[in-house]
Design a protein around this motif. Structure first.
Motif, PDB file in Angstrom:
ATOM      1  N   LEU A   1      36.629 -45.784 -24.175  1.00 31.87           N
ATOM      2  CA  LEU A   1      37.376 -44.523 -24.158  1.00 31.87           C
ATOM      3  C   LEU A   1      37.841 -44.191 -22.749  1.00 31.87           C
ATOM      4  CD1 LEU A   1      35.239 -42.349 -26.610  1.00 31.87           C
ATOM      5  CD2 LEU A   1      37.441 -43.436 -27.049  1.00 31.87           C
ATOM      6  N   ALA A   2      36.999 -44.480 -21.751  1.00 30.93           N
ATOM      7  CA  ALA A   2      37.390 -44.229 -20.367  1.00 30.93           C
ATOM      8  C   ALA A   2      38.579 -45.088 -19.975  1.00 30.93           C
ATOM      9  CB  ALA A   2      36.202 -44.496 -19.438  1.00 30.93           C
ATOM     10  N   ASP A   3      38.668 -46.284 -20.536  1.00 33.79           N
ATOM     11  CA  ASP A   3      39.813 -47.168 -20.265  1.00 33.79           C
ATOM     12  C   ASP A   3      41.093 -46.673 -20.923  1.00 33.79           C
ATOM     13  OD1 ASP A   3      38.858 -49.127 -18.581  1.00 33.79           O
ATOM     14  OD2 ASP A   3      38.040 -50.337 -20.216  1.00 33.79           O
ATOM     15  N   SER A   4      40.951 -46.059 -22.112  1.00 37.10           N
ATOM     16  CA  SER A   4      42.121 -45.818 -22.953  1.00 37.10           C
ATOM     17  C   SER A   4      42.562 -44.366 -23.031  1.00 37.10           C
ATOM     18  CB  SER A   4      41.837 -46.322 -24.381  1.00 37.10           C
ATOM     19  OG  SER A   4      40.699 -45.657 -24.930  1.00 37.10           O
ATOM     20  N   ARG A   5      41.752 -43.416 -22.536  1.00 37.31           N
ATOM     21  CA  ARG A   5      42.099 -41.999 -22.690  1.00 37.31           C
ATOM     22  C   ARG A   5      41.905 -41.251 -21.387  1.00 37.31           C
ATOM     23  NH1 ARG A   5      39.723 -40.498 -28.731  1.00 37.31           N
ATOM     24  NH2 ARG A   5      40.264 -42.487 -29.694  1.00 37.31           N
ATOM     25  N   ASP A   6      42.496 -40.075 -21.338  1.00 39.85           N
ATOM     26  CA  ASP A   6      42.381 -39.235 -20.150  1.00 39.85           C
ATOM     27  C   ASP A   6      41.464 -38.030 -20.366  1.00 39.85           C
ATOM     28  OD1 ASP A   6      44.155 -40.843 -18.726  1.00 39.85           O
ATOM     29  OD2 ASP A   6      45.898 -39.746 -19.450  1.00 39.85           O
ATOM     30  N   GLU A   7      41.383 -37.547 -21.612  1.00 39.40           N
ATOM     31  CA  GLU A   7      40.641 -36.318 -21.876  1.00 39.40           C
ATOM     32  C   GLU A   7      39.135 -36.565 -21.897  1.00 39.40           C
ATOM     33  OE1 GLU A   7      41.516 -33.256 -22.056  1.00 39.40           O
ATOM     34  OE2 GLU A   7      43.685 -33.512 -21.948  1.00 39.40           O
ATOM     35  N   SER A   8      38.391 -35.525 -21.537  1.00 43.00           N
ATOM     36  CA  SER A   8      36.936 -35.587 -21.597  1.00 43.00           C
ATOM     37  C   SER A   8      36.475 -35.692 -23.049  1.00 43.00           C
ATOM     38  CB  SER A   8      36.331 -34.334 -20.960  1.00 43.00           C
ATOM     39  OG  SER A   8      36.824 -33.166 -21.594  1.00 43.00           O
ATOM     40  N   PHE A   9      35.247 -36.134 -23.247  1.00 41.86           N
ATOM     41  CA  PHE A   9      34.691 -36.236 -24.596  1.00 41.86           C
ATOM     42  C   PHE A   9      33.183 -36.028 -24.536  1.00 41.86           C
ATOM     43  CE2 PHE A   9      35.036 -40.503 -22.814  1.00 41.86           C
ATOM     44  CZ  PHE A   9      33.787 -41.058 -23.035  1.00 41.86           C
TER      45      PHE A   9
ATOM     46  N   THR B   1      25.835 -35.175 -24.264  1.00 36.18           N
ATOM     47  CA  THR B   1      26.271 -35.656 -22.962  1.00 36.18           C
ATOM     48  C   THR B   1      27.787 -35.521 -22.871  1.00 36.18           C
ATOM     49  OG1 THR B   1      24.451 -37.242 -22.852  1.00 36.18           O
ATOM     50  CG2 THR B   1      26.320 -37.622 -21.386  1.00 36.18           C
ATOM     51  N   LEU B   2      28.262 -34.951 -21.771  1.00 41.13           N
ATOM     52  CA  LEU B   2      29.700 -34.783 -21.539  1.00 41.13           C
ATOM     53  C   LEU B   2      30.191 -35.877 -20.602  1.00 41.13           C
ATOM     54  CD1 LEU B   2      32.379 -33.042 -21.566  1.00 41.13           C
ATOM     55  CD2 LEU B   2      31.468 -31.968 -19.490  1.00 41.13           C
ATOM     56  N   ALA B   3      31.276 -36.535 -20.983  1.00 39.74           N
ATOM     57  CA  ALA B   3      31.946 -37.499 -20.109  1.00 39.74           C
ATOM     58  C   ALA B   3      33.222 -36.855 -19.580  1.00 39.74           C
ATOM     59  CB  ALA B   3      32.271 -38.790 -20.863  1.00 39.74           C
ATOM     60  N   ALA B   4      33.326 -36.714 -18.262  1.00 37.96           N
ATOM     61  CA  ALA B   4      34.492 -36.068 -17.649  1.00 37.96           C
ATOM     62  C   ALA B   4      35.079 -36.990 -16.588  1.00 37.96           C
ATOM     63  CB  ALA B   4      34.095 -34.731 -17.026  1.00 37.96           C
ATOM     64  N   ARG B   5      36.404 -36.916 -16.445  1.00 41.34           N
ATOM     65  CA  ARG B   5      37.138 -37.807 -15.534  1.00 41.34           C
ATOM     66  C   ARG B   5      37.469 -37.099 -14.235  1.00 41.34           C
ATOM     67  NH1 ARG B   5      42.676 -38.904 -14.802  1.00 41.34           N
ATOM     68  NH2 ARG B   5      43.144 -37.372 -16.427  1.00 41.34           N
ATOM     69  N   ILE B   6      37.356 -37.809 -13.131  1.00 39.48           N
ATOM     70  CA  ILE B   6      37.793 -37.281 -11.838  1.00 39.48           C
ATOM     71  C   ILE B   6      39.311 -37.351 -11.779  1.00 39.48           C
ATOM     72  CG2 ILE B   6      37.738 -37.600  -9.334  1.00 39.48           C
ATOM     73  CD1 ILE B   6      34.929 -38.746  -9.634  1.00 39.48           C
ATOM     74  N   VAL B   7      39.958 -36.197 -11.624  1.00 41.58           N
ATOM     75  CA  VAL B   7      41.421 -36.145 -11.645  1.00 41.58           C
ATOM     76  C   VAL B   7      42.021 -35.973 -10.254  1.00 41.58           C
ATOM     77  CG1 VAL B   7      41.508 -35.283 -14.006  1.00 41.58           C
ATOM     78  CG2 VAL B   7      41.368 -33.648 -12.114  1.00 41.58           C
TER      79      VAL B   7
ATOM     80  N   PHE C   1      37.288 -33.239  -8.201  1.00 40.15           N
ATOM     81  CA  PHE C   1      37.832 -32.312  -9.187  1.00 40.15           C
ATOM     82  C   PHE C   1      37.902 -33.049 -10.519  1.00 40.15           C
ATOM     83  CE2 PHE C   1      39.280 -31.365  -4.978  1.00 40.15           C
ATOM     84  CZ  PHE C   1      39.245 -29.985  -4.877  1.00 40.15           C
ATOM     85  N   ILE C   2      37.251 -32.500 -11.546  1.00 42.40           N
ATOM     86  CA  ILE C   2      37.201 -33.174 -12.843  1.00 42.40           C
ATOM     87  C   ILE C   2      37.991 -32.378 -13.880  1.00 42.40           C
ATOM     88  CG2 ILE C   2      34.963 -34.210 -12.325  1.00 42.40           C
ATOM     89  CD1 ILE C   2      33.674 -32.118 -14.153  1.00 42.40           C
ATOM     90  N   ASN C   3      38.179 -32.974 -15.060  1.00 38.07           N
ATOM     91  CA  ASN C   3      39.039 -32.366 -16.079  1.00 38.07           C
ATOM     92  C   ASN C   3      38.299 -31.431 -17.024  1.00 38.07           C
ATOM     93  OD1 ASN C   3      37.630 -34.432 -17.291  1.00 38.07           O
ATOM     94  ND2 ASN C   3      39.373 -35.276 -18.415  1.00 38.07           N
ATOM     95  N   GLU C   4      37.133 -30.931 -16.624  1.00 35.53           N
ATOM     96  CA  GLU C   4      36.443 -29.849 -17.322  1.00 35.53           C
ATOM     97  C   GLU C   4      36.005 -28.823 -16.307  1.00 35.53           C
ATOM     98  OE1 GLU C   4      35.856 -28.823 -20.293  1.00 35.53           O
ATOM     99  OE2 GLU C   4      36.588 -30.502 -21.474  1.00 35.53           O
TER     100      GLU C   4
ATOM    101  N   SER D   1      24.483 -34.908 -18.558  1.00 36.40           N
ATOM    102  CA  SER D   1      23.536 -34.836 -19.666  1.00 36.40           C
ATOM    103  C   SER D   1      23.050 -33.398 -19.856  1.00 36.40           C
ATOM    104  CB  SER D   1      22.336 -35.760 -19.405  1.00 36.40           C
ATOM    105  OG  SER D   1      21.647 -35.353 -18.229  1.00 36.40           O
ATOM    106  N   GLY D   2      22.369 -33.147 -20.968  1.00 33.86           N
ATOM    107  CA  GLY D   2      21.795 -31.834 -21.226  1.00 33.86           C
ATOM    108  C   GLY D   2      22.814 -30.737 -21.460  1.00 33.86           C
ATOM    109  N   MET D   3      23.961 -31.074 -22.064  1.00 29.30           N
ATOM    110  CA  MET D   3      25.047 -30.109 -22.241  1.00 29.30           C
ATOM    111  C   MET D   3      25.036 -29.507 -23.644  1.00 29.30           C
ATOM    112  SD  MET D   3      26.909 -29.846 -19.452  1.00 29.30           S
ATOM    113  CE  MET D   3      28.563 -29.443 -19.981  1.00 29.30           C
TER     114      MET D   3
END
Length: 419
Positions: free
Chosen positions: A26-34, A265-271, A284-287, A356-358
């Protein structure tokens, strides 16, 4: 299997190899957090609660986390689901978790009459009251309700007023069945809870002498995500002494943070990076604080230092050196600070972080879910990605768990739809 930082996934976030592969895909193919929800972690937390507090039925406050699979997992393993708002009742009804014998308590201190009626129509018979006005609304809108008298534990106990309310409720023909403490207890606040436990026993004895068959006592919220041996031992000892088995009292306590926080667990991207060449790294992340972090940042110590998942392109590198780090939401505003004074290795734009812990999550953005094939983990994506699982013949409703589930087969990197 380990993260990019060398941390054990199974120990820290409850993931296995397949889930990590999916997250990196998902990190390879998408931009949004999950989000990743680990059902196996939830079941372990429920078991752990039972070992620590064998006489306390765990309770989940639906407003803390209303993801459909979480609620189904909790309900299916003996956890009571309490609601404090009409839309939460709608959530349970949409998930088919309500019936005429639903073990759910409508716990809001102040309720609109029509909401009490709505709860009754959906099968919720347990309602709390703490004033004459609430008694009148219950009598009018749900006269056959099983009522609990609610104690506001932020004030000194007024035994005269409590006894008057109990008498009024009984004279009004209501079925008084329980005592509901409105209190949130951290480890260092145990003595305050113990005092209210003694008050509850005093009121219990007096009420039974008046003819009320009180058999339920709710101890409020045990607010920790973990509990020391001393806290567990002292609380259990007090409960066994104050409520011996011959009284036939069923005890409960809200355990949402303990049960649910470790499961998400939240996965967020550095934007964006701060280009300033200093020892302090700003990412700066996307959440941000108004997104998935909104509820979790309100809980002291809930958001901890994230784990680097690795770059979207699988970049490898030396991660042994760490730097003072501050993490911002996407706005970069001084009010949009997620974490500061933490240590992380040097990262790049499009790297991903795992928080984690979200578990404190009531966010309609994360709406559709996908099962990680062969595991008990589930991915929740953002609302704008719902089209991937949308079937015009089976339209999605507003509820989280209503979109059809999809399974991602990482061997072929293809998405398989299931009716």
């Amino acid at each position: 299997m380990r993260l990019d930082c060398g941390i054990s996934l199974q120990q820290e976030v409850g993931w296995d190899r397949q889930t990590l592969r999916m997250a990196r895909y998902l990190a390879d193919s998408r931009d949004e957090s999950f989000l990743v929800y680990s059902e196996s972690v939830l079941l372990e937390q429920i078991s752990s609660w039972g070992r620590k507090f064998p006489t306390l039925q765990p309770v989940h406050e639906v407003g803390y986390n209303s993801l459909g699979r979480v609620l189904e997992g909790l309900s299916g393993h003996g956890v009571r689901l309490d609601v404090s708002a009409k839309h939460q009742i709608g959530t349970l009804d949409n998930l088919a978790l309500l019936n005429q014998d639903a073990d759910v308590v409508f716990s809001a201190p102040h309720k609109i009459g029509s909401h009490i009626k709505f709860a009754r129509e959906k099968g919720i018979q347990n309602v709390v009251f703490n004033s004459r006005e609430e008694i009148k609304k219950i009598v009018k809108n749900s006269p056959s309700a099983r009522v609990w008298i609610q104690f506001d534990c932020s004030q000194t106990a007024n035994l005269v007023e409590i006894k008057e309310l109990i008498q009024i409720s009984m004279e009004s023909g209501l079925n008084l069945v329980g005592i509901y403490l409105e209190i949130s207890t951290l480890e260092e606040e145990l003595n305050q809870l113990l005092q209210w436990i003694l008050v509850s026993r005093s009121i219990l004895d007096w009420s039974r002498a008046q003819g009320a068959e009180i058999k339920l006592v709710h101890l409020g919220e045990l607010a920790g995500t973990s509990f020391s041996h001393g806290f567990v031992s002292d609380l259990n000892s007090a409960l066994n002494k104050v409520f011996p088995a011959y009284l036939g009292i069923r005890l409960s306590a809200t355990a949402s943070k303990f049960l649910v926080s470790p499961t998400i667990t939240l996965a967020a991207r550095i934007v964006k990076l701060d280009d300033t060449k200093t020892e302090l790294k700003n990412y700066f992340i996307n959440e941000g604080v108004f997104g998935a972090f909104s509820g979790n940042l309100c809980i002291e110590g809930c958001v901890s230092t994230p784990y680097p998942l690795g770059g979207g392109k699988g970049r490898k590198g030396n991660r042994s050196q760490v730097y003072d780090t501050k993490i911002f939401g996407p706005s970069g505003d001084e009010l949009d600070i997620i974490l500061e004074d933490i240590l992380l290795p040097e990262l790049e734009k499009d790297d991903w972080l795992l928080f984690s812990g979200m578990g404190c999550l009531n966010n309609l953005e994360f709406i559709n879910h996908s099962n990680v094939s062969g595991t008990r983990n589930f991915i929740y994506n953002k609302m704008e990605e719902v089209d991937e699982c949308f079937d015009p013949a089976k339209p999605c409703s507003w509820e989280f768990n209503s979109c059809q589930s999809i399974e991602i087969n990482l061997d072929n990197f293809e998405i398989l739809n299931f009716a």
